[in-house]
Design a protein around this motif. Structure first.
Motif, PDB file in Angstrom:
ATOM      1  N   GLU A 266      38.564  40.468  41.365  1.00 57.56           N
ATOM      2  CA  GLU A 266      39.817  40.013  42.043  1.00 57.56           C
ATOM      3  C   GLU A 266      40.616  39.209  40.147  1.00 57.56           C
ATOM      4  N   LEU A 267      41.855  39.296  40.032  1.00 60.34           N
ATOM      5  CA  LEU A 267      42.114  39.099  38.505  1.00 60.34           C
ATOM      6  C   LEU A 267      42.486  38.187  38.925  1.00 60.34           C
ATOM      7  N   CYS A 268      43.305  37.433  39.603  1.00 56.97           N
ATOM      8  CA  CYS A 268      43.528  36.201  40.695  1.00 56.97           C
ATOM      9  C   CYS A 268      42.658  35.186  40.312  1.00 56.97           C
ATOM     10  N   MET A 269      40.902  35.623  41.212  1.00 59.79           N
ATOM     11  CA  MET A 269      39.911  35.342  40.923  1.00 59.79           C
ATOM     12  C   MET A 269      39.698  34.808  39.491  1.00 59.79           C
ATOM     13  N   ARG A 270      40.060  36.360  38.669  1.00 63.93           N
ATOM     14  CA  ARG A 270      38.821  35.883  37.432  1.00 63.93           C
ATOM     15  C   ARG A 270      40.277  34.349  36.632  1.00 63.93           C
ATOM     16  N   LEU A 271      41.305  34.900  36.668  1.00 61.93           N
ATOM     17  CA  LEU A 271      42.373  33.612  35.853  1.00 61.93           C
ATOM     18  C   LEU A 271      41.985  32.128  36.105  1.00 61.93           C
ATOM     19  N   CYS A 272      42.238  32.649  37.314  1.00 67.48           N
ATOM     20  CA  CYS A 272      41.981  30.944  38.082  1.00 67.48           C
ATOM     21  C   CYS A 272      41.056  30.416  38.686  1.00 67.48           C
ATOM     22  N   CYS A 273      39.441  30.813  38.778  1.00 66.79           N
ATOM     23  CA  CYS A 273      38.185  30.356  38.288  1.00 66.79           C
ATOM     24  C   CYS A 273      37.764  30.450  37.758  1.00 66.79           C
ATOM     25  N   GLY A 274      37.950  31.670  36.601  1.00 65.22           N
ATOM     26  CA  GLY A 274      36.785  31.446  35.376  1.00 65.22           C
ATOM     27  C   GLY A 274      35.294  31.826  36.067  1.00 65.22           C
ATOM     28  N   PRO A 275      34.297  31.207  35.538  1.00 62.16           N
ATOM     29  CA  PRO A 275      32.966  31.652  35.489  1.00 62.16           C
ATOM     30  C   PRO A 275      33.091  30.799  36.806  1.00 62.16           C
ATOM     31  N   GLY A 276      33.277  30.510  37.287  1.00 63.17           N
ATOM     32  CA  GLY A 276      32.903  30.163  39.423  1.00 63.17           C
ATOM     33  C   GLY A 276      33.300  31.357  40.033  1.00 63.17           C
ATOM     34  N   ARG A 277      33.872  32.742  39.470  1.00 65.23           N
ATOM     35  CA  ARG A 277      34.413  33.611  40.623  1.00 65.23           C
ATOM     36  C   ARG A 277      33.691  34.415  41.360  1.00 65.23           C
ATOM     37  N   GLY A 278      33.982  34.790  42.688  1.00 65.66           N
ATOM     38  CA  GLY A 278      33.067  35.668  43.507  1.00 65.66           C
ATOM     39  C   GLY A 278      33.379  36.819  42.473  1.00 65.66           C
ATOM     40  N   PHE A 279      32.981  37.527  42.903  1.00 65.57           N
ATOM     41  CA  PHE A 279      32.343  39.376  42.469  1.00 65.57           C
ATOM     42  C   PHE A 279      30.892  39.875  43.036  1.00 65.57           C
TER      43      PHE A 279
ATOM     44  N   GLN B 212      31.990  29.975  46.244  1.00 64.90           N
ATOM     45  CA  GLN B 212      31.654  29.379  46.620  1.00 64.90           C
ATOM     46  C   GLN B 212      32.528  28.042  45.646  1.00 64.90           C
ATOM     47  N   CYS B 213      33.192  27.120  46.119  1.00 63.16           N
ATOM     48  CA  CYS B 213      34.234  26.225  46.204  1.00 63.16           C
ATOM     49  C   CYS B 213      33.351  24.439  45.822  1.00 63.16           C
TER      50      CYS B 213
ATOM     51  N   CYS C 125      22.916  20.315  49.245  1.00 65.78           N
ATOM     52  CA  CYS C 125      23.361  20.700  50.653  1.00 65.78           C
ATOM     53  C   CYS C 125      23.480  21.988  49.844  1.00 65.78           C
ATOM     54  N   ASP C 126      22.778  23.310  50.551  1.00 68.46           N
ATOM     55  CA  ASP C 126      22.621  24.534  50.168  1.00 68.46           C
ATOM     56  C   ASP C 126      24.601  25.003  49.650  1.00 68.46           C
ATOM     57  N   HIS C 127      25.141  24.498  50.076  1.00 67.10           N
ATOM     58  CA  HIS C 127      26.788  24.835  50.393  1.00 67.10           C
ATOM     59  C   HIS C 127      26.801  24.516  48.533  1.00 67.10           C
ATOM     60  N   CYS C 128      26.341  23.811  48.138  1.00 64.68           N
ATOM     61  CA  CYS C 128      26.424  22.988  46.667  1.00 64.68           C
ATOM     62  C   CYS C 128      25.676  24.132  45.750  1.00 64.68           C
ATOM     63  N   SER C 129      24.609  25.204  45.993  1.00 69.44           N
ATOM     64  CA  SER C 129      24.477  25.958  44.956  1.00 69.44           C
ATOM     65  C   SER C 129      24.899  26.870  45.065  1.00 69.44           C
ATOM     66  N   ARG C 130      24.911  28.427  44.060  1.00 66.47           N
ATOM     67  CA  ARG C 130      25.218  29.192  43.117  1.00 66.47           C
ATOM     68  C   ARG C 130      23.956  30.226  44.057  1.00 66.47           C
ATOM     69  N   THR C 131      24.827  31.198  43.950  1.00 71.58           N
ATOM     70  CA  THR C 131      23.803  31.960  44.984  1.00 71.58           C
ATOM     71  C   THR C 131      23.857  33.566  44.271  1.00 71.58           C
ATOM     72  N   ILE C 132      23.103  34.716  44.215  1.00 71.38           N
ATOM     73  CA  ILE C 132      23.860  35.117  44.302  1.00 71.38           C
ATOM     74  C   ILE C 132      22.881  36.672  45.097  1.00 71.38           C
ATOM     75  N   ALA C 133      22.990  37.677  45.756  1.00 68.85           N
ATOM     76  CA  ALA C 133      22.497  38.812  46.526  1.00 68.85           C
ATOM     77  C   ALA C 133      21.823  39.495  46.260  1.00 68.85           C
ATOM     78  N   ILE C 134      20.595  40.251  46.208  1.00 67.28           N
ATOM     79  CA  ILE C 134      20.865  42.408  45.603  1.00 67.28           C
ATOM     80  C   ILE C 134      20.221  43.203  46.544  1.00 67.28           C
ATOM     81  N   GLU C 135      21.421  44.098  46.340  1.00 70.03           N
ATOM     82  CA  GLU C 135      20.994  44.737  47.865  1.00 70.03           C
ATOM     83  C   GLU C 135      20.706  46.466  46.722  1.00 70.03           C
ATOM     84  N   SER C 136      19.498  46.857  47.234  1.00 67.20           N
ATOM     85  CA  SER C 136      19.870  48.388  46.911  1.00 67.20           C
ATOM     86  C   SER C 136      18.409  49.360  48.029  1.00 67.20           C
ATOM     87  N   PRO C 137      19.095  50.239  48.977  1.00 67.56           N
ATOM     88  CA  PRO C 137      20.515  50.608  48.025  1.00 67.56           C
ATOM     89  C   PRO C 137      21.898  49.336  48.904  1.00 67.56           C
TER      90      PRO C 137
END
Length: 282
Positions: free
Chosen positions: A105-118, A138-139, A150-162
């Motif tokens: 989302e544009l708002c996410m990119r402008l407000c959160c920069g590289p910390g944004r969800g995508f 993740q705020c 704390c896992d809530h403090c960890s950056r994560t990414i999930a990979i899906e295929s398909p």
């Protein structure tokens, strides 16, 4: 029948990117249309289907190295307004294997920069989505000192295929000064680790590559590496378009190869997406 991707949707259908988003328009049969403006791109020949391999990831069974080139966004370079990232994914010969493009989302990119969800959609040379990477917003996360407690403090990414079917995860771990990640399988069991350097920079006076080592679980063996490559003075100083490379064993599980690609995207956002946008902190 693959449908044209509509930005803002998070459906699980096979998607195609519209002409002008880094891929040429296609005609019947999957070949680039005549007189395509970007028809000079060299494509890696599609391999045959492999039992047990997620459809579309057969390419990875033939590779022990991947090159990832972020595309220059002229609008972002001139205006400073954050745009959705796009990446060409190539083999060692420079032939394009996949193309990845961000949905956020544009708002996410402008407000959160590289910390944004995508959501990062990865399509093959027939414009079919074969891989999806989902990074939740993740705020108050990302600090290497807090990630271990704390896992809530960890950056994560999930990979899906398909898309919709998890095959792996990447999770930041606490490590004091060093970048530290775990590569997990679909069941969240650790498979590999990634260790970054204690301190690194790239600039006019420091043009060396930066290695993030891929290690076995006991950290006794180096399995491969993710490398941030020096992209040249103009790109490094005036844009956020980065070049990366991944090396791994040819016989590594194809799902883990795809997960390492997700780790590269997470590292790119955490350490390199922000460096030329000093107004964004996370």
């Amino acid at each position: 029948m693959a449908e044209t991707f509509q930005y803002g949707s998070l459906k699980n259908e096979v998607v195609t990117i519209p002409p002008g988003r880094g891929q040429p328009p296609y005609q019947h049969g999957g070949q680039p249309a005549p007189n395509s403006a970007v028809g000079q791109i060299q494509w890696m020949a599609p391999p045959p289907s492999i039992p047990g391999c997620p459809p579309g990831l057969e390419y990875l069974t033939q590779l022990d190295q991947i090159l990832v080139h972020q595309q220059v966004e002229l609008f972002e370079a001139f205006t400073g307004i954050e745009t959705q990232n796009r990446y060409q994914i190539k083999n060692a010969l420079g032939q394009q294997v996949f193309f990845a493009f961000e949905e956020s989302e544009l708002c996410m990119r402008l407000c959160c920069g590289p910390g944004r969800g995508f959501t990062m959609h990865v399509v093959n040379n027939l414009n079919q989505e074969v891989l999806r990477m989902v990074r939740p917003f993740q705020c108050c996360s990302g600090c290497c000192w807090c990630a271990g407690s704390c896992d809530h403090c960890s950056r994560t990414i999930a990979i899906e295929s398909p898309p919709g079917q998890p095959i792996g995860h990447v999770r930041q771990r606490g490590s004091s000064w060093k970048a530290h990640y775990e590569i997990l399988d679909a069941n969240m069991d650790p498979v590999l680790k990634i260790r970054g350097p204690c301190w690194f920079c790239q600039g006019v006076c420091c043009t060396c590559d930066v290695d993030f080592k891929v290690l076995s679980l006991d950290e006794d063996h180096e399995v491969g590496n993710i490398t941030k490559q020096w992209a040249g003075f103009a790109k490094e100083c005036f844009t956020k378009a980065d070049n990366f490379g991944i090396q791994f064993p040819m016989d590594l599980d194809v799902k883990m190869k795809a997960t390492l690609l997700g780790a590269l995207i997470l590292i790119e956002f955490m350490f390199y997406e922000q460096k030329k946008n000093k107004n964004n902190r996370y």
